[in-house]
Scaffold this motif. Structure first.
Motif, PDB file in Angstrom:
ATOM      1  N   UNK A  40       0.829  -1.209   0.000  1.00  0.00           N
ATOM      2  CA  UNK A  40       0.000   0.000   0.000  1.00  0.00           C
ATOM      3  C   UNK A  40       0.859   1.252   0.000  1.00  0.00           C
ATOM      4  N   UNK A  41       1.913   1.250   0.811  1.00  0.00           N
ATOM      5  CA  UNK A  41       2.813   2.407   0.840  1.00  0.00           C
ATOM      6  C   UNK A  41       3.462   2.628  -0.520  1.00  0.00           C
ATOM      7  N   UNK A  42       3.852   1.536  -1.157  1.00  0.00           N
ATOM      8  CA  UNK A  42       4.454   1.659  -2.498  1.00  0.00           C
ATOM      9  C   UNK A  42       3.445   2.196  -3.502  1.00  0.00           C
ATOM     10  N   UNK A  43       2.189   1.715  -3.406  1.00  0.00           N
ATOM     11  CA  UNK A  43       1.154   2.230  -4.298  1.00  0.00           C
ATOM     12  C   UNK A  43       0.899   3.708  -4.098  1.00  0.00           C
ATOM     13  N   UNK A  44       0.833   4.123  -2.826  1.00  0.00           N
ATOM     14  CA  UNK A  44       0.679   5.549  -2.526  1.00  0.00           C
ATOM     15  C   UNK A  44       1.860   6.340  -3.067  1.00  0.00           C
ATOM     16  N   UNK A  45       3.065   5.758  -2.959  1.00  0.00           N
ATOM     17  CA  UNK A  45       4.259   6.466  -3.433  1.00  0.00           C
ATOM     18  C   UNK A  45       4.198   6.694  -4.944  1.00  0.00           C
ATOM     19  N   UNK A  46       3.734   5.692  -5.685  1.00  0.00           N
ATOM     20  CA  UNK A  46       3.607   5.854  -7.138  1.00  0.00           C
ATOM     21  C   UNK A  46       2.612   6.966  -7.456  1.00  0.00           C
ATOM     22  N   UNK A  47       1.448   6.931  -6.785  1.00  0.00           N
ATOM     23  CA  UNK A  47       0.440   7.969  -7.018  1.00  0.00           C
ATOM     24  C   UNK A  47       0.963   9.349  -6.622  1.00  0.00           C
ATOM     25  N   UNK A  48       1.678   9.413  -5.511  1.00  0.00           N
ATOM     26  CA  UNK A  48       2.223  10.685  -5.054  1.00  0.00           C
ATOM     27  C   UNK A  48       3.204  11.259  -6.068  1.00  0.00           C
ATOM     28  N   UNK A  49       4.129  10.422  -6.536  1.00  0.00           N
ATOM     29  CA  UNK A  49       5.129  10.885  -7.493  1.00  0.00           C
ATOM     30  C   UNK A  49       4.471  11.334  -8.795  1.00  0.00           C
ATOM     31  N   UNK A 104     -10.597  11.396  -9.464  1.00  0.00           N
ATOM     32  CA  UNK A 104      -9.922  10.098  -9.549  1.00  0.00           C
ATOM     33  C   UNK A 104      -8.949   9.927  -8.392  1.00  0.00           C
ATOM     34  N   UNK A 105      -8.181  10.964  -8.098  1.00  0.00           N
ATOM     35  CA  UNK A 105      -7.234  10.879  -6.984  1.00  0.00           C
ATOM     36  C   UNK A 105      -7.978  10.701  -5.658  1.00  0.00           C
ATOM     37  N   UNK A 106      -9.084  11.440  -5.466  1.00  0.00           N
ATOM     38  CA  UNK A 106      -9.853  11.334  -4.229  1.00  0.00           C
ATOM     39  C   UNK A 106     -10.442   9.940  -4.063  1.00  0.00           C
ATOM     40  N   UNK A 107     -10.996   9.378  -5.134  1.00  0.00           N
ATOM     41  CA  UNK A 107     -11.554   8.024  -5.077  1.00  0.00           C
ATOM     42  C   UNK A 107     -10.456   7.022  -4.723  1.00  0.00           C
ATOM     43  N   UNK A 108      -9.314   7.146  -5.376  1.00  0.00           N
ATOM     44  CA  UNK A 108      -8.215   6.206  -5.152  1.00  0.00           C
ATOM     45  C   UNK A 108      -7.710   6.259  -3.721  1.00  0.00           C
ATOM     46  N   UNK A 109      -7.540   7.471  -3.186  1.00  0.00           N
ATOM     47  CA  UNK A 109      -6.982   7.616  -1.841  1.00  0.00           C
ATOM     48  C   UNK A 109      -7.958   7.175  -0.756  1.00  0.00           C
ATOM     49  N   UNK A 110      -9.247   7.432  -0.926  1.00  0.00           N
ATOM     50  CA  UNK A 110     -10.209   7.095   0.119  1.00  0.00           C
ATOM     51  C   UNK A 110     -10.507   5.603   0.181  1.00  0.00           C
ATOM     52  N   UNK A 111     -10.358   4.892  -0.923  1.00  0.00           N
ATOM     53  CA  UNK A 111     -10.675   3.467  -0.899  1.00  0.00           C
ATOM     54  C   UNK A 111      -9.462   2.592  -0.599  1.00  0.00           C
ATOM     55  N   UNK A 112      -8.259   3.093  -0.865  1.00  0.00           N
ATOM     56  CA  UNK A 112      -7.067   2.258  -0.728  1.00  0.00           C
ATOM     57  C   UNK A 112      -6.888   1.666   0.665  1.00  0.00           C
ATOM     58  N   UNK A 113      -7.109   2.424   1.773  1.00  0.00           N
ATOM     59  CA  UNK A 113      -6.866   1.826   3.098  1.00  0.00           C
ATOM     60  C   UNK A 113      -7.687   0.574   3.378  1.00  0.00           C
ATOM     61  N   UNK A 114      -8.861   0.439   2.771  1.00  0.00           N
ATOM     62  CA  UNK A 114      -9.679  -0.753   2.957  1.00  0.00           C
ATOM     63  C   UNK A 114      -9.479  -1.783   1.853  1.00  0.00           C
ATOM     64  N   UNK A 115      -9.503  -1.324   0.601  1.00  0.00           N
ATOM     65  CA  UNK A 115      -9.548  -2.268  -0.505  1.00  0.00           C
ATOM     66  C   UNK A 115      -8.195  -2.859  -0.854  1.00  0.00           C
ATOM     67  N   UNK A 116      -7.110  -2.130  -0.621  1.00  0.00           N
ATOM     68  CA  UNK A 116      -5.788  -2.722  -0.879  1.00  0.00           C
ATOM     69  C   UNK A 116      -5.545  -3.927   0.029  1.00  0.00           C
TER      70      UNK A 116
END
Length: 416
Positions: A28-37, A258-270
């Protein structure tokens, strides 16, 4: 049997959940890092283009998770099968499915690619095809490791996928490669299984396992699981594609949504996506109490989700602005509602895992397909982009949950 291929234990242990949970946290951290970059490197309109490809690969790879689900179920159920008879080789089947899927994408791309990929269209098609072929083998190997309780290797394969992605994204950010580099980063992890096999004797032993039944029988189960997983992937990972298909040009506002949807669902769905092997193994072991076995996971998801709704509403706008830049502005109410929508999709993921573990493939597919169709129709409502996004993601999954629970209840009555 060797230790590497010994049959599954009678229950999924807490230690297995901890190991996969740790791997999920890293992923999850790696996925967030890709989105952040990508968000920092690309303006919102450019991030929208990247987000659509990220979603397209998520849709395709999410469908490939049907291989993980069916392989886990087949390997996990093997001790209960009648001895003798024909056998199938899941890794070979996974390779065949991967090649066929890649060919299908390449052959049909002239029909749809211009409507999905705005920039770097041909690179996107090539990467999507090749990445999916590799990911089919990746998910099949994950399923085999889950089926024999090799959770350390399961987690290691997950982390390899995630680390490869963030390594390519970080290189892209450092050298200024631009959009193309983030497209490569999206699919980089699909070669993780190639690195895992020579490095792990356990993974090599798992890859050689055969399961009872013919290849045709295995493929029928895979077909149902892939259809349902594909429908789930539309809502989970492929939602940006669905949003674009129902909205036309998304522009900067679409990039923010798209960014908001991705960030709000990741903590549960990842975590839930990563723990499909654990969940299916757990529900197979608890096959005498299918509905009861859902209570604790569902309560845990709902409780975590409720906390997430509050945090997203209070701190979400500040975090989005500070982490990704002033151009990413979203209201706290929107982020809270999107988090609530993520809870319903997480619950649908749970009921789906229980349904496929019970070998109710048609009900599993019907639940996800009905949720996806309902969400798609709701996205056509003549209201603001943010409103219809929330309505679609919040209400559509409720229909799918109902289908799964009715099927599980019916199966329980039949067993009794």
């Amino acid at each position: 049997m060797t230790d590497a291929t010994a049959g599954p234990s009678s229950a999924v242990t807490r230690g297995s959940v901890v190991r996969v949970g740790a791997a999920t946290a890293v992923s999850a951290l790696c996925g967030y890092a890709v989105l952040y970059l990508a968000a920092r490197d690309l303006e919102p309109a450019g991030f929208s283009v990247f987000g659509v490809f990220w979603g397209a690969f998520g849709l395709a790879s999410g469908a490939a998770f049907g291989l993980l689900q069916e392989t886990t179920r087949e390997v996990r159920s093997a001790p209960f099968a009648e001895p003798g008879g024909e056998h199938s080789h899941p890794m070979r089947i996974g390779a065949g499915v991967g090649v066929a899927a890649a060919a299908l994408i390449a052959i049909t791309s002239p029909l749809w690619s211009a409507h999905v990929f705005v920039d770097d269209r041909w690179l996107s098609i090539v990467l999507l095809s090749a990445g999916l072929a590799g990911f089919c083998l990746h998910t099949t190997l994950l399923g085999m490791l889950a089926g024999i309780d090799r959770w350390s290797q399961y987690g290691a394969l997950m982390v390899t996928d995630a680390v490869l992605r963030v390594a390519v994204a970080a290189t892209t950010f450092a050298v200024g490669w631009g959009l193309g580099g983030y497209l490569w980063a999206t699919v980089a992890g699909s070669v993780g299984w190639l690195l895992m096999l020579p490095a792990s004797p356990t993974a090599r032993a798992a890859a050689r396992i055969r399961t009872p039944g013919t290849s045709a029988t295995f493929l029928r189960g895979v077909g149902h699981s892939v259809a349902a997983a594909g429908a789930s992937a539309v809502l989970v990972m492929g939602f940006p594609v669905l949003l674009k298909a129902t909205s036309g040009d998304l522009g900067a506002a679409g990039g923010v949504v798209i960014l908001a949807v991705t960030l709000t669902r990741a903590p549960l769905l990842v975590p839930l996506t990563a723990m499909q092997g654990n969940l299916i193994a757990h529900f197979v072991d608890q096959r005498a109490h299918r509905l009861r076995s859902l209570v604790v996971p569902a309560a845990l998801v709902t409780g975590i989700g409720a906390v997430g709704v509050v945090l997203a509403g209070v701190f979400g706008p500040w975090l989005l602005r500070e982490a990704f830049g002033a151009q990413y502005q979203a209201d706290g109410a929107l982020l809270a509602w999107l988090t609530a929508a993520a809870v319903t999709i997480a619950l649908l993921t749970l009921t789906g895992a229980a349904t496929v573990a019970a070998a109710l493939h048609r009900a599993y597919a019907a639940g996800w397909l009905s949720a996806t169709v309902a969400s798609t129709l709701l996205l056509l409502l003549p209201v603001a982009l943010e409103v219809r996004t929330v309505v679609a993601l919040l209400c559509g999954p409720l229909l799918g949950i109902s289908v799964h629970l009715l099927a599980l209840a019916g199966a329980g009555r039949g067993a009794a």
